[in-house]
Design a protein around this motif. Sequence first.
Motif, PDB file in Angstrom:
ATOM      1  N   LEU A   1     -17.944 -38.434 -33.124  1.00  0.00           N
ATOM      2  CA  LEU A   1     -18.183 -39.459 -34.141  1.00  0.00           C
ATOM      3  C   LEU A   1     -18.484 -38.785 -35.479  1.00  0.00           C
ATOM      4  CD1 LEU A   1     -20.429 -41.870 -32.067  1.00  0.00           C
ATOM      5  CD2 LEU A   1     -18.040 -42.208 -32.687  1.00  0.00           C
ATOM      6  N   PRO A   2     -17.683 -39.055 -36.482  1.00  0.00           N
ATOM      7  CA  PRO A   2     -17.939 -38.419 -37.783  1.00  0.00           C
ATOM      8  C   PRO A   2     -19.250 -38.934 -38.395  1.00  0.00           C
ATOM      9  CG  PRO A   2     -16.209 -40.077 -37.966  1.00  0.00           C
ATOM     10  CD  PRO A   2     -16.514 -39.934 -36.509  1.00  0.00           C
ATOM     11  N   ARG A   3     -20.055 -37.987 -38.851  1.00  0.00           N
ATOM     12  CA  ARG A   3     -21.329 -38.267 -39.535  1.00  0.00           C
ATOM     13  C   ARG A   3     -22.293 -39.073 -38.654  1.00  0.00           C
ATOM     14  NH1 ARG A   3     -17.403 -39.158 -43.291  1.00  0.00           N
ATOM     15  NH2 ARG A   3     -17.602 -41.401 -43.104  1.00  0.00           N
ATOM     16  N   LEU A   4     -22.124 -38.998 -37.324  1.00  0.00           N
ATOM     17  CA  LEU A   4     -23.036 -39.667 -36.397  1.00  0.00           C
ATOM     18  C   LEU A   4     -23.322 -38.738 -35.219  1.00  0.00           C
ATOM     19  CD1 LEU A   4     -21.543 -43.281 -36.212  1.00  0.00           C
ATOM     20  CD2 LEU A   4     -23.654 -42.599 -37.361  1.00  0.00           C
ATOM     21  N   ASP A   5     -24.467 -38.980 -34.573  1.00  0.00           N
ATOM     22  CA  ASP A   5     -24.789 -38.196 -33.384  1.00  0.00           C
ATOM     23  C   ASP A   5     -23.938 -38.650 -32.204  1.00  0.00           C
ATOM     24  OD1 ASP A   5     -26.823 -36.791 -34.714  1.00  0.00           O
ATOM     25  OD2 ASP A   5     -28.237 -38.447 -34.352  1.00  0.00           O
ATOM     26  N   GLY A   6     -23.627 -37.694 -31.314  1.00  0.00           N
ATOM     27  CA  GLY A   6     -22.955 -38.040 -30.075  1.00  0.00           C
ATOM     28  C   GLY A   6     -21.445 -38.184 -30.218  1.00  0.00           C
ATOM     29  N   ALA A   7     -20.862 -38.837 -29.226  1.00  0.00           N
ATOM     30  CA  ALA A   7     -19.413 -38.998 -29.165  1.00  0.00           C
ATOM     31  C   ALA A   7     -19.077 -40.266 -28.385  1.00  0.00           C
ATOM     32  CB  ALA A   7     -18.759 -37.779 -28.508  1.00  0.00           C
ATOM     33  N   VAL A   8     -17.803 -40.645 -28.415  1.00  0.00           N
ATOM     34  CA  VAL A   8     -17.318 -41.814 -27.691  1.00  0.00           C
ATOM     35  C   VAL A   8     -16.478 -41.336 -26.513  1.00  0.00           C
ATOM     36  CG1 VAL A   8     -15.856 -43.863 -27.789  1.00  0.00           C
ATOM     37  CG2 VAL A   8     -17.321 -43.286 -29.726  1.00  0.00           C
ATOM     38  N   GLU A   9     -16.734 -41.892 -25.334  1.00  0.00           N
ATOM     39  CA  GLU A   9     -15.942 -41.549 -24.151  1.00  0.00           C
ATOM     40  C   GLU A   9     -14.627 -42.299 -24.210  1.00  0.00           C
ATOM     41  OE1 GLU A   9     -16.279 -42.587 -19.534  1.00  0.00           O
ATOM     42  OE2 GLU A   9     -17.985 -41.393 -20.258  1.00  0.00           O
ATOM     43  N   VAL A  10     -13.536 -41.561 -24.395  1.00  0.00           N
ATOM     44  CA  VAL A  10     -12.218 -42.161 -24.537  1.00  0.00           C
ATOM     45  C   VAL A  10     -11.601 -42.462 -23.176  1.00  0.00           C
ATOM     46  CG1 VAL A  10      -9.892 -41.862 -25.481  1.00  0.00           C
ATOM     47  CG2 VAL A  10     -11.886 -41.002 -26.744  1.00  0.00           C
ATOM     48  N   SER A  11     -11.740 -41.533 -22.234  1.00  0.00           N
ATOM     49  CA  SER A  11     -11.174 -41.735 -20.904  1.00  0.00           C
ATOM     50  C   SER A  11     -12.005 -40.997 -19.869  1.00  0.00           C
ATOM     51  CB  SER A  11      -9.714 -41.254 -20.842  1.00  0.00           C
ATOM     52  OG  SER A  11      -9.637 -39.862 -21.079  1.00  0.00           O
ATOM     53  N   ASP A  12     -11.928 -41.464 -18.652  1.00  0.00           N
ATOM     54  CA  ASP A  12     -12.687 -40.883 -17.540  1.00  0.00           C
ATOM     55  C   ASP A  12     -11.834 -41.023 -16.283  1.00  0.00           C
ATOM     56  OD1 ASP A  12     -14.413 -40.169 -15.550  1.00  0.00           O
ATOM     57  OD2 ASP A  12     -15.779 -41.856 -15.809  1.00  0.00           O
ATOM     58  N   TYR A  13     -11.245 -39.917 -15.835  1.00  0.00           N
ATOM     59  CA  TYR A  13     -10.365 -39.937 -14.672  1.00  0.00           C
ATOM     60  C   TYR A  13     -10.801 -38.861 -13.677  1.00  0.00           C
ATOM     61  CZ  TYR A  13      -7.259 -42.710 -17.636  1.00  0.00           C
ATOM     62  OH  TYR A  13      -6.747 -43.678 -18.449  1.00  0.00           O
ATOM     63  N   TRP A  14     -10.436 -39.076 -12.425  1.00  0.00           N
ATOM     64  CA  TRP A  14     -10.655 -38.039 -11.434  1.00  0.00           C
ATOM     65  C   TRP A  14      -9.619 -36.944 -11.610  1.00  0.00           C
ATOM     66  CZ3 TRP A  14     -15.076 -37.964  -9.043  1.00  0.00           C
ATOM     67  CH2 TRP A  14     -15.752 -39.162  -8.810  1.00  0.00           C
ATOM     68  N   GLY A  15     -10.060 -35.698 -11.520  1.00  0.00           N
ATOM     69  CA  GLY A  15      -9.168 -34.555 -11.640  1.00  0.00           C
ATOM     70  C   GLY A  15      -8.726 -34.059 -10.275  1.00  0.00           C
ATOM     71  N   THR A  16      -8.403 -32.783 -10.182  1.00  0.00           N
ATOM     72  CA  THR A  16      -7.967 -32.206  -8.922  1.00  0.00           C
ATOM     73  C   THR A  16      -9.168 -31.910  -8.026  1.00  0.00           C
ATOM     74  OG1 THR A  16      -8.033 -29.987  -9.869  1.00  0.00           O
ATOM     75  CG2 THR A  16      -5.944 -31.183 -10.001  1.00  0.00           C
ATOM     76  N   ARG A  17      -8.872 -31.691  -6.757  1.00  0.00           N
ATOM     77  CA  ARG A  17      -9.900 -31.340  -5.777  1.00  0.00           C
ATOM     78  C   ARG A  17      -9.549 -29.969  -5.182  1.00  0.00           C
ATOM     79  NH1 ARG A  17     -13.152 -34.524  -1.974  1.00  0.00           N
ATOM     80  NH2 ARG A  17     -12.104 -36.437  -2.676  1.00  0.00           N
ATOM     81  N   THR A  18     -10.515 -29.068  -5.170  1.00  0.00           N
ATOM     82  CA  THR A  18     -10.344 -27.760  -4.553  1.00  0.00           C
ATOM     83  C   THR A  18     -11.237 -27.672  -3.318  1.00  0.00           C
ATOM     84  OG1 THR A  18      -9.861 -26.720  -6.691  1.00  0.00           O
ATOM     85  CG2 THR A  18     -10.489 -25.261  -4.888  1.00  0.00           C
ATOM     86  N   ILE A  19     -10.655 -27.261  -2.199  1.00  0.00           N
ATOM     87  CA  ILE A  19     -11.375 -27.204  -0.926  1.00  0.00           C
ATOM     88  C   ILE A  19     -11.433 -25.761  -0.448  1.00  0.00           C
ATOM     89  CG2 ILE A  19     -11.361 -27.935   1.498  1.00  0.00           C
ATOM     90  CD1 ILE A  19      -9.862 -30.457   0.585  1.00  0.00           C
ATOM     91  N   LYS A  20     -12.623 -25.306  -0.137  1.00  0.00           N
ATOM     92  CA  LYS A  20     -12.833 -23.993   0.463  1.00  0.00           C
ATOM     93  C   LYS A  20     -13.088 -24.176   1.952  1.00  0.00           C
ATOM     94  CE  LYS A  20     -12.930 -21.714  -3.525  1.00  0.00           C
ATOM     95  NZ  LYS A  20     -11.941 -20.668  -3.897  1.00  0.00           N
TER      96      LYS A  20
END
Length: 324
Positions: free
Chosen positions: A110-129
């Motif tokens: 956010l310009p001239r403001l604290d913090g940010a805006v969440e534009v997107s939220d998706y699940w990514g890849t999964r790594t299994i050990k």
Amino acid sequence: WKRSDLSVWSKTRSFFDRLNKKIRGTVGGLAPGTAYDVRVTITDPNDPVYGPNPITRTVNTLTDDAMQEPRHRIMFGGFVLSDMSIDWPYGVTSHDALSIPDRRFQVEELPRLDGAVEVSDYWGTRTIKMQGIVTGRTRAELADNIARLRDALVNRRQRLVIDTLDTTGYYLNATCTSLGITEAAGNLRHVTWDATFLCADPFRYATEETVESGIILANNDIVTIENQGNVFCDPIITVTTTSALPITCEVVNLTTGDRIRPVGTITSADILTIDSTKKKLFKNGVEIDFEGGFIRLASGVNRMKVRLSGGTISLSVRRRHRFI
């Protein structure tokens, strides 16, 4: 039938068992340890029906503890990596397949403001050990078993089945990206191995499909369909009708707002397949146009409605629950 805490009833197909003089019906996809109301209504076009009609009963499904113990099994591409119920030279000692996959966030400052805006939220890849052992009664047998393990964990996308927790098994679409084999000094009968699996698709899928079939619906009828997973799933919906006259059909998920209407009509000679997994709609195996979008099932109970220009349809809903 319906879950006892809900108000909307669903229909299932029944048939007459003439040999045993019983009317039978099957309801699938029920949750364990849950109360359901079952209502049976009998009609006879030729003779009156005697006795209580309809008949309603409340039943309780078995809890997980009362169900049969599952086989504790892990497989990759059909190759058994671990099965505690049989004498097998392979075993898995630990894995993290049940952990939560990565999340992919996109934020905008956010310009001239604290913090940010969440534009997107998706699940990514999964790594299994995963770690395990390979045994052999002789050195030659151990070498053969190691070679089979190497051949099984080839670097291509296959099903990784994790069936170790309860009566519902799960699989992931995974690729084995690395395999290490360690031999301890002086140990001639077994080695340890560790592998890494990458899942571009982060979701776990139920190994068994859930199907409700033979649901008879008229115009504006509503049926409840349950998604037992904790994320959206894409069903395959099949529609048929006994109407000899052409009718139009629209399927709506009132829970999500999704709706789809095939262009054209169907008759008793047609089979309509709405395949939300492939994002295609077929009439008698031939892809056709449609209005709207494909149906998704939200986690939990979904209220499905049909809009018909006449007659009735028989609805079948097939899906594979998926989990994060």
